[in-house]
Design a protein around this motif. Structure first.
Motif, PDB file in Angstrom:
ATOM      1  N   TYR A  32     -32.274  24.941  11.285  1.00 40.68           N
ATOM      2  CA  TYR A  32     -33.732  25.033  11.440  1.00 40.68           C
ATOM      3  C   TYR A  32     -34.128  26.377  12.035  1.00 40.68           C
ATOM      4  O   TYR A  32     -33.527  26.850  13.000  1.00 40.68           O
ATOM      5  N   ASN A  33     -35.159  26.997  11.438  1.00 42.91           N
ATOM      6  CA  ASN A  33     -35.717  28.245  11.967  1.00 42.91           C
ATOM      7  C   ASN A  33     -34.720  29.400  11.920  1.00 42.91           C
ATOM      8  O   ASN A  33     -34.830  30.356  12.693  1.00 42.91           O
ATOM      9  N   ILE A  34     -33.756  29.340  11.005  1.00 41.96           N
ATOM     10  CA  ILE A  34     -32.671  30.326  11.013  1.00 41.96           C
ATOM     11  C   ILE A  34     -33.165  31.747  10.780  1.00 41.96           C
ATOM     12  O   ILE A  34     -32.519  32.722  11.203  1.00 41.96           O
ATOM     13  N   GLU A  35     -34.320  31.880  10.139  1.00 45.49           N
ATOM     14  CA  GLU A  35     -34.836  33.242   9.912  1.00 45.49           C
ATOM     15  C   GLU A  35     -35.209  33.934  11.224  1.00 45.49           C
ATOM     16  O   GLU A  35     -35.347  35.164  11.274  1.00 45.49           O
ATOM     17  N   LYS A  36     -35.329  33.138  12.315  1.00 47.72           N
ATOM     18  CA  LYS A  36     -35.665  33.704  13.625  1.00 47.72           C
ATOM     19  C   LYS A  36     -34.440  33.851  14.537  1.00 47.72           C
ATOM     20  O   LYS A  36     -34.566  34.254  15.680  1.00 47.72           O
ATOM     21  N   TRP A  37     -33.272  33.476  14.030  1.00 47.44           N
ATOM     22  CA  TRP A  37     -32.063  33.644  14.846  1.00 47.44           C
ATOM     23  C   TRP A  37     -31.667  35.118  14.900  1.00 47.44           C
ATOM     24  O   TRP A  37     -31.822  35.856  13.926  1.00 47.44           O
ATOM     25  N   TRP A  38     -31.119  35.514  16.060  1.00 50.36           N
ATOM     26  CA  TRP A  38     -30.604  36.875  16.162  1.00 50.36           C
ATOM     27  C   TRP A  38     -29.511  36.918  17.222  1.00 50.36           C
ATOM     28  O   TRP A  38     -29.403  36.029  18.055  1.00 50.36           O
ATOM     29  N   LEU A  39     -28.683  37.929  17.162  1.00 50.75           N
ATOM     30  CA  LEU A  39     -27.559  38.069  18.081  1.00 50.75           C
ATOM     31  C   LEU A  39     -27.852  39.196  19.079  1.00 50.75           C
ATOM     32  O   LEU A  39     -28.138  40.331  18.674  1.00 50.75           O
ATOM     33  N   ASP A  40     -27.811  38.838  20.352  1.00 52.11           N
ATOM     34  CA  ASP A  40     -28.106  39.809  21.401  1.00 52.11           C
ATOM     35  C   ASP A  40     -26.870  40.696  21.616  1.00 52.11           C
ATOM     36  O   ASP A  40     -25.863  40.245  22.165  1.00 52.11           O
ATOM     37  N   GLN A  41     -26.952  41.928  21.181  1.00 53.59           N
ATOM     38  CA  GLN A  41     -25.800  42.840  21.266  1.00 53.59           C
ATOM     39  C   GLN A  41     -25.540  43.335  22.692  1.00 53.59           C
ATOM     40  O   GLN A  41     -24.501  43.947  22.979  1.00 53.59           O
ATOM     41  N   LYS A  42     -26.480  43.075  23.599  1.00 50.91           N
ATOM     42  CA  LYS A  42     -26.286  43.499  25.007  1.00 50.91           C
ATOM     43  C   LYS A  42     -25.312  42.584  25.725  1.00 50.91           C
ATOM     44  O   LYS A  42     -24.785  42.942  26.752  1.00 50.91           O
ATOM     45  N   ASP A  95     -35.845  40.278   1.858  1.00 49.32           N
ATOM     46  CA  ASP A  95     -36.795  41.232   2.440  1.00 49.32           C
ATOM     47  C   ASP A  95     -38.239  40.801   2.233  1.00 49.32           C
ATOM     48  O   ASP A  95     -39.124  41.194   3.003  1.00 49.32           O
ATOM     49  N   ASP A  96     -38.501  40.006   1.184  1.00 51.33           N
ATOM     50  CA  ASP A  96     -39.871  39.619   0.842  1.00 51.33           C
ATOM     51  C   ASP A  96     -40.214  38.201   1.291  1.00 51.33           C
ATOM     52  O   ASP A  96     -41.210  37.627   0.828  1.00 51.33           O
ATOM     53  N   TYR A  97     -39.396  37.607   2.161  1.00 48.64           N
ATOM     54  CA  TYR A  97     -39.673  36.242   2.629  1.00 48.64           C
ATOM     55  C   TYR A  97     -41.055  36.184   3.273  1.00 48.64           C
ATOM     56  O   TYR A  97     -41.415  37.073   4.069  1.00 48.64           O
ATOM     57  N   PHE A  98     -41.824  35.150   2.945  1.00 47.61           N
ATOM     58  CA  PHE A  98     -43.234  35.095   3.370  1.00 47.61           C
ATOM     59  C   PHE A  98     -43.401  35.063   4.886  1.00 47.61           C
ATOM     60  O   PHE A  98     -44.420  35.500   5.428  1.00 47.61           O
ATOM     61  N   GLY A  99     -42.398  34.554   5.579  1.00 43.67           N
ATOM     62  CA  GLY A  99     -42.475  34.485   7.033  1.00 43.67           C
ATOM     63  C   GLY A  99     -41.963  35.733   7.727  1.00 43.67           C
ATOM     64  O   GLY A  99     -41.832  35.762   8.941  1.00 43.67           O
ATOM     65  N   GLY A 100     -41.647  36.740   6.948  1.00 52.71           N
ATOM     66  CA  GLY A 100     -41.056  37.962   7.499  1.00 52.71           C
ATOM     67  C   GLY A 100     -39.565  37.998   7.245  1.00 52.71           C
ATOM     68  O   GLY A 100     -38.917  36.959   7.143  1.00 52.71           O
TER      69      GLY A 100
END
Length: 325
Positions: free
Chosen positions: A315-325, A10-15
């Motif tokens: 790479y950049n895994i903190e920005k990965w997300w799953l589109d539930q639509k 939750d406290d990761y510097f990049g969000g």
């Protein structure tokens, strides 16, 4: 020994990462991993070239591909009398149809390599280096010059009563390397050399190819390259006993140039120095450089935020997300 579970910080510097958890599973066999991918038991997998066409048919994943920072090679242990002569090492490469390996084992999914650097790198040589394209006739000629001929008529070369025979070791569970070992065996037989594949569990292979054992003739392996191109740890002679130069390659000129490169801060000067290094290494053939291969990463169809990186699978895994639509 089965998995590592990562939880979002939750406290990761990049969000805070979008995904709550990521579980990294240990699967020692690529065939088992492909089966788990198809069944939905895993979601993300670096797909071997041999399984690429199969995985493309899976409806639950998409595949992203690009050239990786890597190369495959056969390393010739220069502590062994068989491989001390440069002519012999050159002949071995001449005897290998590397384009056929790319076409048949990788299904065309790669590019023949001549140096220990990826075409992706800014340090890839711009001037021509010595190359050893498939030429069995030339291979036989060099071997004859080195004293290797079939004196007893058994189909294999010999010298001073000793047959040109050796083991080629590679790691278990890597289907491409296991297949390649057989191809190498067949191709070298055409010039009168007996190469015996030996498939070894990876941890045992590392033990056998490290101090104090050094129990091997030739190695069929690959390097995943760093983003900064520095060949010191692999090809400098000081790195033989306890470093990554486990084939005991030694060329005083290469040593000197590698040392000089360490102090260069200008990119153009560094590249110029490495042009000399790569020409000498290519001439010496401590490795038979086989090919560069593409990276294929399978992932869920609804994965968003993925960015290809030639070195970092996640790479950049903190920005990965799953589109539930």
């Amino acid at each position: 020994g089965e998995y590592v579970k990562l939880e979002a910080n939750d406290d990761y510097f990049g969000g805070r990462p979008y995904l709550d958890t990521v579980t990294v599973k240990t699967i020692p066999d690529s065939n088992a991993a492909v089966a788990q991918l198809k069944a939905g038991d895993i979601d993300f997998f670096v797909v071997p070239g041999t399984d690429f066409d199969t995985v493309k048919t899976f409806g639950n994943v998409k595949v992203k591909s690009d050239l990786g920072l890597n190369y495959s090679y056969i390393g010739w242990n220069e502590k062994k009398e068989l491989f001390k002569d440069k002519k012999v090492r050159q002949a071995l490469t001449y005897a290998l149809d590397r384009q056929a390996m790319v076409d048949q084992v990788l299904n065309g999914d790669g590019k023949v390599a001549d140096v220990p650097e990826s075409p992706l790198s800014w340090n890839y040589p711009k001037s021509k280096v010595p190359t050893f394209d498939y030429n069995p006739k030339k291979a036989k000629q060099l071997l004859k010059e080195a004293g290797w001929e079939d004196h007893d008529g058994d189909g294999y070369l010999d010298k001073d009563g000793k047959k040109f025979s050796f083991e080629i070791k590679t790691n278990q569970g890597n289907k491409i390397r296991e297949d390649l070992a057989v191809v190498v065996q067949q191709q070298l037989k055409e010039v009168g050399i007996e190469a015996k594949p030996r498939i070894v569990e990876f941890s045992a292979l590392i033990e056998q190819t490290s101090a104090p054992n050094w129990d091997y003739d030739a190695l069929l392996l690959g390097w995943s390259l760093a983003t900064f191109p520095d060949q010191f740890s692999i090809f400098h002679s000081s790195q033989s006993k306890n470093g990554l130069n486990n084939i005991w390659y030694k060329n005083p000129k290469v040593d000197k140039l590698l040392e000089e490169a360490k102090s260069i801060t200008d990119r153009k000067e560094y590249q110029k120095k490495y042009e000399e290094i790569y020409k000498l290494i290519a001439e010496d053939q401590p490795y038979s450089f086989l090919f560069y291969y593409n990276y294929h990463r399978a992932m869920p169809n609804n994965l968003q935020g993925y960015v290809f990186h030639p070195k970092n699978d996640l790479y950049n895994i903190e920005k990965w997300w799953l589109d539930q639509k």
